[in-house]
Motif scaffolding. Sequence first.
Motif: not given
Length: 178
Positions: A38-42, A47-48, A90-92, A162-163
């Motif tokens: 996955g890619v993104g941030f927490e 999500y880590q 999976r998405y946010d 925030s994430d």
Amino acid sequence: EDIDKRVLVPTENIGEQWITEIHYDDSAWEFCTGSPGGVGFERTSGYQDFLSIDLREQMYGTNATCYMRIPFTIGADDTGGLSGLMLKVRYDDGFVAYLNGIEVARRNFDGSPAWDSHASSSHSDSAAAVFEDIDISEFIGHLKRGDNVLAIQGMNASKTSSDMLISAEFVAVATMAT
């Protein structure tokens, strides 16, 4: 989900070639490989365990959008007998997905995406942590023998969410001849 991919948080309009051109030069984009994929941030926790690349520095407070290109190859014998194709995401908080330049799915976004678009609504953290299965069987004809690309524009609801999480995989259904 853990296949090699390239990721970019755009700082300006780079056009649509990253979506439409299978052999687009994304060599300057960040390389993401391995599990979990996955890619993104927490910024807190949640999500880590899904992230292979952390985009917090590039995204938070700067842009609600990230681009992801996932190249894959289909062998000469791999397209025969395909009867279904599922995109699991999976998405946010939202996304628009393209297969070889053709839009195949979107969630929580209306209109034409721009380099700095944001999702039209939030997607709960608990829902985002689970794959959503999206039947894209009607797009099987857009798969090509040889090189293909799944391009995804992931979007947060705001630049200060925030994430962020975007992760995807394909599941092909083949009918076996008896």
